[in-house]
Design a protein around this motif. Structure first.
Motif, PDB file in Angstrom:
ATOM      1  N   ASP A 154      21.783   5.614  -0.996  1.00 11.64           N
ATOM      2  CA  ASP A 154      22.005   6.163  -0.021  1.00 11.64           C
ATOM      3  C   ASP A 154      21.582   6.397   1.381  1.00 11.64           C
ATOM      4  N   GLY A 155      21.135   6.156   1.607  1.00 11.99           N
ATOM      5  CA  GLY A 155      20.227   6.465   3.058  1.00 11.99           C
ATOM      6  C   GLY A 155      19.634   7.548   2.480  1.00 11.99           C
ATOM      7  N   GLN A 156      18.701   7.907   1.432  1.00 11.81           N
ATOM      8  CA  GLN A 156      18.115   9.185   1.303  1.00 11.81           C
ATOM      9  C   GLN A 156      16.361   8.953   0.605  1.00 11.81           C
ATOM     10  N   ILE A 157      15.616   8.820   1.203  1.00 11.10           N
ATOM     11  CA  ILE A 157      14.338   8.127   0.286  1.00 11.10           C
ATOM     12  C   ILE A 157      14.240   9.042  -1.177  1.00 11.10           C
ATOM     13  N   MET A 158      13.820   8.499  -1.951  1.00  8.89           N
ATOM     14  CA  MET A 158      14.128   8.474  -3.533  1.00  8.89           C
ATOM     15  C   MET A 158      12.893   9.313  -3.806  1.00  8.89           C
ATOM     16  N   LEU A 159      11.959   7.746  -2.842  1.00 13.43           N
ATOM     17  CA  LEU A 159      10.190   7.582  -3.601  1.00 13.43           C
ATOM     18  C   LEU A 159       9.771   7.957  -2.018  1.00 13.43           C
ATOM     19  N   ASP A 160       8.090   8.018  -1.573  1.00 16.32           N
ATOM     20  CA  ASP A 160       7.499   7.551  -1.120  1.00 16.32           C
ATOM     21  C   ASP A 160       6.342   7.608  -1.405  1.00 16.32           C
ATOM     22  N   LYS A 161       6.040   6.986  -2.044  1.00 12.91           N
ATOM     23  CA  LYS A 161       4.232   6.925  -2.165  1.00 12.91           C
ATOM     24  C   LYS A 161       3.330   5.437  -1.950  1.00 12.91           C
ATOM     25  N   ALA A 162       2.420   5.930  -1.937  1.00 18.58           N
ATOM     26  CA  ALA A 162       0.659   5.283  -1.764  1.00 18.58           C
ATOM     27  C   ALA A 162      -0.242   5.358  -2.431  1.00 18.58           C
ATOM     28  N   ASP A 171       0.777  -1.052   0.227  1.00 17.40           N
ATOM     29  CA  ASP A 171      -0.039   0.088   0.420  1.00 17.40           C
ATOM     30  C   ASP A 171       0.911   1.017  -0.448  1.00 17.40           C
ATOM     31  N   ARG A 172       2.255   1.281   0.511  1.00 20.30           N
ATOM     32  CA  ARG A 172       3.034   2.428   0.823  1.00 20.30           C
ATOM     33  C   ARG A 172       4.450   2.146   0.467  1.00 20.30           C
ATOM     34  N   LEU A 173       5.304   2.733  -1.142  1.00 22.27           N
ATOM     35  CA  LEU A 173       6.099   2.132  -0.823  1.00 22.27           C
ATOM     36  C   LEU A 173       7.546   2.864  -0.982  1.00 22.27           C
ATOM     37  N   VAL A 174       8.414   2.789  -0.257  1.00 15.76           N
ATOM     38  CA  VAL A 174       9.030   4.066  -0.300  1.00 15.76           C
ATOM     39  C   VAL A 174      10.603   3.477  -0.617  1.00 15.76           C
ATOM     40  N   LYS A 175      11.083   4.320  -1.707  1.00 12.48           N
ATOM     41  CA  LYS A 175      12.738   3.670  -2.358  1.00 12.48           C
ATOM     42  C   LYS A 175      13.543   4.571  -1.100  1.00 12.48           C
TER      43      LYS A 175
END
Length: 96
Positions: free
Chosen positions: A70-78, A63-67
């Motif tokens: 290198d320790g940084q959030i590149m995508l946070d999609k619900a 339901d939620r995808l966090v990519k």
């Protein structure tokens, strides 16, 4: 890594939270699909499932995808959330 036997053993206690680190990593595709379907069904019934994976296919179940890179959030999609069938009327669910 998880096996179907280990997953079934863990589910006996009816947990509120399941943490999965590459939950299908040691499984063939048929059994991997079964584990992902089982985790998805548990989530629909109200169990929180947090999973770490490198697999795009497994990520599609979320339901939620966090990519991360290198320790940084590149995508946070619900994605659209399906409410558990046992949730009282008038309540809403949040993806967090």
């Amino acid at each position: 890594m998880i096996t179907i036997t280990n997953l079934n053993r863990a589910l006996v206690i009816n947990p509120n939270l399941i943490l999965g680190d590459e939950p299908t990593g040691n499984l063939d595709s048929k059994n991997g699909d079964e584990v992902m379907a089982m985790l998805r069904e548990l989530n629909k019934e109200g169990t929180t499932v947090i999973m770490v994976t490198h697999s795009e296919k497994e990520g599609d179940y979320a339901d939620r995808l966090v990519k991360l890179l290198d320790g940084q959030i590149m995508l946070d999609k619900a994605n659209q959330v399906t409410l558990p069938s046992n949730m009282p009327s008038g309540m809403t669910a949040e993806v967090a």
